[in-house]
Each structure stands twice: as structure tokens, then as C-alpha cells.
Design a protein around this motif. Sequence first.
Motif, short mmCIF file in Angstrom:
data_model
loop_
_atom_site.label_atom_id
_atom_site.label_comp_id
_atom_site.label_asym_id
_atom_site.label_seq_id
_atom_site.Cartn_x
_atom_site.Cartn_y
_atom_site.Cartn_z
N PHE A 84 -21.81 -2.25 5.74
CA PHE A 84 -22.51 -3.05 6.74
C PHE A 84 -23.18 -4.25 6.07
CE2 PHE A 84 -26.44 -4.04 9.12
CZ PHE A 84 -25.85 -4.49 10.30
N ALA A 85 -23.94 -4.00 5.01
CA ALA A 85 -24.63 -5.07 4.29
C ALA A 85 -23.81 -5.59 3.11
CB ALA A 85 -25.98 -4.57 3.79
N HIS A 86 -22.69 -4.93 2.81
CA HIS A 86 -21.84 -5.26 1.66
C HIS A 86 -22.68 -5.38 0.39
CE1 HIS A 86 -17.55 -5.77 2.65
NE2 HIS A 86 -18.04 -5.58 3.87
N ARG A 87 -23.30 -4.26 0.04
CA ARG A 87 -24.05 -4.15 -1.19
C ARG A 87 -23.64 -2.86 -1.89
NH1 ARG A 87 -30.06 -3.19 1.49
NH2 ARG A 87 -29.50 -1.43 2.81
N LYS A 129 -16.41 -11.12 10.99
CA LYS A 129 -17.27 -10.48 11.99
C LYS A 129 -18.52 -9.87 11.36
CE LYS A 129 -13.93 -9.42 15.62
NZ LYS A 129 -13.36 -8.36 16.48
N THR A 130 -18.60 -9.87 10.05
CA THR A 130 -19.79 -9.34 9.41
C THR A 130 -20.94 -10.32 9.57
OG1 THR A 130 -19.40 -10.36 7.25
CG2 THR A 130 -18.36 -8.24 7.66
N ASN A 152 -12.98 -4.57 4.82
CA ASN A 152 -13.50 -3.42 5.56
C ASN A 152 -14.97 -3.69 5.86
OD1 ASN A 152 -11.27 -1.24 5.38
ND2 ASN A 152 -11.43 -2.00 3.29
N TYR A 153 -15.37 -3.49 7.09
CA TYR A 153 -16.76 -3.76 7.45
C TYR A 153 -17.24 -2.78 8.51
CZ TYR A 153 -14.64 -6.20 11.47
OH TYR A 153 -13.91 -6.51 12.58
#
Length: 239
Positions: A84-87, A129-130, A152-153
Motif C-alpha cells: 500500500f505504502a510501497h515501503r 493507481k497507487t 503490485n499494489y
Amino acid sequence: MKSYQLTLFLILLLLTPNLKSQQVVLASDVYPELKYNTLKGEVFFSEYKQVKGSAYLLDDWMLGTIYLDDGNKMGDVQFKLDAFAHRIIIYQENLKRLVIAEKEHITGFVAEINNTNKTFKKILDVNSKTKVYDGCYFEVLTEGKVSLYKLNYKEILPIHDANSKYIEEFINGFSYFTLVNNEYLHIRLGRNFLYRNFPEYKVQLRKFIRKNKLNVRKENDSVIAVNYLNEILFTLQKQ
């Protein structure tokens, strides 16, 4: 010492094995603010408290290598990707500590997923879309004159149920992107993106797809077709 160097030093410190000949120095002794970090075991984020589902690409800890922007790398790291936050959240098993890695100085990672080593690359400034604006980790499907990536998100959508203990839920999503002439393009897998972007090779591509009975709406078959296209482009470049 710059802030990112301190962060990387902390990560490397937490990942250093305990050696009998080496004095163990806890990061919390060096950086007092970390004494307030009481997280142990599974990661918990308060902002996800009333969100149904998982924020992670995989719920299990992945084992892999993280690559840094100074050319160094950290191997045999246990971590998760918050999709979701790509961390990246790193877990140090011996010290039972968690580190949210500073994304600015990470270029990507390789992780074993479903018994296959998969490569992820941090890419900036790509519309998706993120709601992430400091870079996302794209899975590298193939790279060459023409590259293909998968993003992927996770999205968060409201739950319209007054009886639910959750108010929102995570929804899985993915998108495909190609890199052509230094430009990232959002695409749908299929013949159209190949024929539209490379009309001069349409006949060759069509013959190859028919001969090999490829369904280029599927990921693996699209990769095969793009690799063939890269072979054509590479051959022409050598002439």
C-alpha cells in the motif's frame, strides 16, 4: 554523517550477527530515540487498525537481498513489502527488531517468491493507481530495448456495513508497464500494445506468436514475445 548514512548504518548494525569476539552494541544505546521502539514480532501499524486484510505483498517474511544507491547491498535479509505504502520493513531475528528502511536510498531488491527469485526495481514518477509519490517497487519481468514491468499494489476502499468491525478493506491490484524510448507506458497485455508501438515488426511478431501458440494476454507469453522483439532490435543494432 548524513541522515541517510545514519539510517543505513543502523540497518547494517541490526543485521550484523552476534560474534563472541565482538562487543555487541545495541542500536538503542547509540540512538536513544529507539528506546521507545517496543515493537516485537509481527509488524503493527496503527493507521491500518480498522482496515480489513493485509497491506503486504506476502504475509510471510521474504528472504532476499536489498540493493542500495551507493552500490552496496544487504544479503540474507528477512523483510516484507508494504504494497500500500510501497515501503520495506526489515526484520532482524536475533534482536527482534523492526526497521522501516529509508526508501530514498534503496534501488530495489531480489526476493524468493514461490520458489523463484524475483527482481523488483524502484521506479519514480510513474502514474499509477497507487497514492505513493516517492517511488514504487516494480517487478522486473524482462528488460532490454523494450522492458516489461508489473506493479503490485493495494488500494483501501470503504466497507458499507454498519455491523462490520472494519471501516475499510485492502483490495489487491496490479498493472503492467513497458519502457520504450525512456518513457514508461501503462499497458494492457495483448497484441495491441506490441503492434501499435512496433508496427514495423508486426508481421514478424504475428508469425512468431502464431508459430509458438502464444496468448500474449497472459504474462508469461507476453514476456516471451517481448524477448523475441528485443532479439530483433538487438540484431538490427549490430548491423
